[in-house]
Write a protein that holds these residues in place. Sequence first.
Motif, mmCIF file in Angstrom:
data_model
loop_
_atom_site.group_PDB
_atom_site.id
_atom_site.type_symbol
_atom_site.label_atom_id
_atom_site.label_comp_id
_atom_site.label_asym_id
_atom_site.label_seq_id
_atom_site.Cartn_x
_atom_site.Cartn_y
_atom_site.Cartn_z
ATOM 1 N N LYS A 1 34.646 43.465 52.129
ATOM 2 C CA LYS A 1 34.248 42.312 51.061
ATOM 3 C C LYS A 1 34.851 41.195 51.062
ATOM 4 O O LYS A 1 36.197 41.220 51.302
ATOM 5 N N ASN A 2 34.154 40.116 50.887
ATOM 6 C CA ASN A 2 34.897 38.720 50.921
ATOM 7 C C ASN A 2 34.710 38.068 49.647
ATOM 8 O O ASN A 2 33.621 37.592 49.386
ATOM 9 N N HIS A 3 35.889 38.278 48.893
ATOM 10 C CA HIS A 3 35.936 37.810 47.450
ATOM 11 C C HIS A 3 36.154 36.111 47.558
ATOM 12 O O HIS A 3 35.964 35.705 46.388
ATOM 13 N N ASP A 4 36.815 35.622 48.405
ATOM 14 C CA ASP A 4 37.202 34.192 48.497
ATOM 15 C C ASP A 4 37.732 33.636 47.236
ATOM 16 O O ASP A 4 37.162 32.656 46.588
ATOM 17 N N ILE A 5 38.797 34.609 47.099
ATOM 18 C CA ILE A 5 39.577 33.951 45.814
ATOM 19 C C ILE A 5 40.820 33.205 46.204
ATOM 20 O O ILE A 5 41.537 32.907 45.287
ATOM 21 N N TYR A 6 41.282 33.257 47.415
ATOM 22 C CA TYR A 6 42.552 32.875 47.688
ATOM 23 C C TYR A 6 42.974 31.315 47.642
ATOM 24 O O TYR A 6 43.694 30.878 47.754
ATOM 25 N N MET A 7 41.663 30.581 47.509
ATOM 26 C CA MET A 7 41.669 29.267 47.360
ATOM 27 C C MET A 7 42.151 28.691 45.893
ATOM 28 O O MET A 7 42.553 27.430 45.485
ATOM 29 N N ASP A 8 41.976 29.470 45.094
ATOM 30 C CA ASP A 8 42.062 29.541 43.585
ATOM 31 C C ASP A 8 43.401 29.751 43.046
ATOM 32 O O ASP A 8 44.087 30.978 43.294
ATOM 33 N N ILE A 9 44.287 28.837 42.811
ATOM 34 C CA ILE A 9 45.717 28.928 42.628
ATOM 35 C C ILE A 9 46.230 30.229 41.468
ATOM 36 O O ILE A 9 46.816 31.014 41.636
ATOM 37 N N LYS A 10 45.274 29.847 40.575
ATOM 38 C CA LYS A 10 45.665 31.086 39.533
ATOM 39 C C LYS A 10 45.333 32.511 40.046
ATOM 40 O O LYS A 10 46.113 33.253 39.847
ATOM 41 N N ALA A 11 43.903 32.699 40.404
ATOM 42 C CA ALA A 11 43.663 34.014 41.107
ATOM 43 C C ALA A 11 44.600 34.267 42.409
ATOM 44 O O ALA A 11 44.971 35.620 42.303
ATOM 45 N N ASP B 1 38.998 47.846 42.881
ATOM 46 C CA ASP B 1 38.002 47.082 43.220
ATOM 47 C C ASP B 1 37.368 46.284 42.107
ATOM 48 O O ASP B 1 37.057 45.358 42.151
ATOM 49 N N LYS B 2 37.354 47.165 40.957
ATOM 50 C CA LYS B 2 36.742 46.487 39.830
ATOM 51 C C LYS B 2 37.667 45.373 39.339
ATOM 52 O O LYS B 2 37.408 44.223 38.705
ATOM 53 N N PHE B 3 39.049 45.579 39.303
ATOM 54 C CA PHE B 3 40.062 44.593 38.974
ATOM 55 C C PHE B 3 39.780 43.178 39.878
ATOM 56 O O PHE B 3 39.861 42.098 39.306
ATOM 57 N N VAL B 4 39.718 43.235 41.096
ATOM 58 C CA VAL B 4 39.336 42.278 42.042
ATOM 59 C C VAL B 4 37.917 41.577 41.732
ATOM 60 O O VAL B 4 37.836 40.323 41.650
ATOM 61 N N SER B 5 37.072 42.118 41.158
ATOM 62 C CA SER B 5 35.853 41.602 40.934
ATOM 63 C C SER B 5 35.850 40.879 39.553
ATOM 64 O O SER B 5 35.532 39.660 39.419
ATOM 65 N N GLU B 6 36.800 41.386 38.620
ATOM 66 C CA GLU B 6 36.866 40.712 37.454
ATOM 67 C C GLU B 6 37.691 39.206 37.685
ATOM 68 O O GLU B 6 37.379 38.304 37.203
ATOM 69 N N LEU B 7 38.472 39.384 38.571
ATOM 70 C CA LEU B 7 39.480 38.066 38.922
ATOM 71 C C LEU B 7 38.484 37.262 39.679
ATOM 72 O O LEU B 7 38.587 36.019 39.363
ATOM 73 N N THR B 8 37.649 37.579 40.579
ATOM 74 C CA THR B 8 36.518 36.833 41.224
ATOM 75 C C THR B 8 35.872 36.010 40.172
ATOM 76 O O THR B 8 35.573 35.014 40.325
#
Length: 228
Positions: free
Chosen positions: A77-87, A116-123
């Motif tokens: 899965k590609n959540h693409d959250i690593y550019m968001d400094i808080k996430a 998996d659910k946690f990462v989705s919430e953060l996304t």
Amino acid sequence: MNSQNGFLLSFIKYGENDAVLHCFTEEDGFQTYFVKGIYSKRNKKKALLQPLNMLNFTINPTRGNGIPLVSRFELVKNHDIYMDIKANTVIFFVSDFLNQVLRHENKNPDLFFGIDKFVSELTDKNYQCHLLFLIMILKIQGVAPLINNGSYLDPETGTFSATPCHQLFNEEISGIWKIALCSENIYITKIHPSLRKDFMDSLLVYYHYHITDFKVPASLEVIQQIFE
């Protein structure tokens, strides 16, 4: 060879081009893998080494007690959250946290799909979800507090009492614990920004009492600075 999905918790460079990976897998729980050549100049797969990425690993059979060798791996899965400094800060803290508390965990579907659910919430930019996820882990592990009519959580016994038992667990903080524990969807629990540091501190105290050899993650200071 066998193939399975796993969340990357940590990785350590080994020699010039290789790495040791610590993962929490769907089928075997916590696992350590060895991957060759990941840091070579032509290998583009090193970009996939991001904390809590879900990867599909193809594993070579091992002889004796050696570390299983990864022959290939792909991003699931590609959540693409690593550019968001808080996430990104939350991801590093939680992966650091899980790398410690799941070290001896065997196959546990509730934990795997909970991550998996946690990462989705953060996304979805739920920047308090890590606090509630740590309570979810306690519930899955069977060491969450027991609910009763008391207003103050006693972190040592894991029960609520009529009078305060610990300075961090006042009525307000204890109330958040109770709401989260009783909620069918824990992630809808609201924690006011002014209470998040104290709530995090209360979580760490509770983990000290109920998780063997628990140590405060080194990344705690960074996440506290980001959310001040």
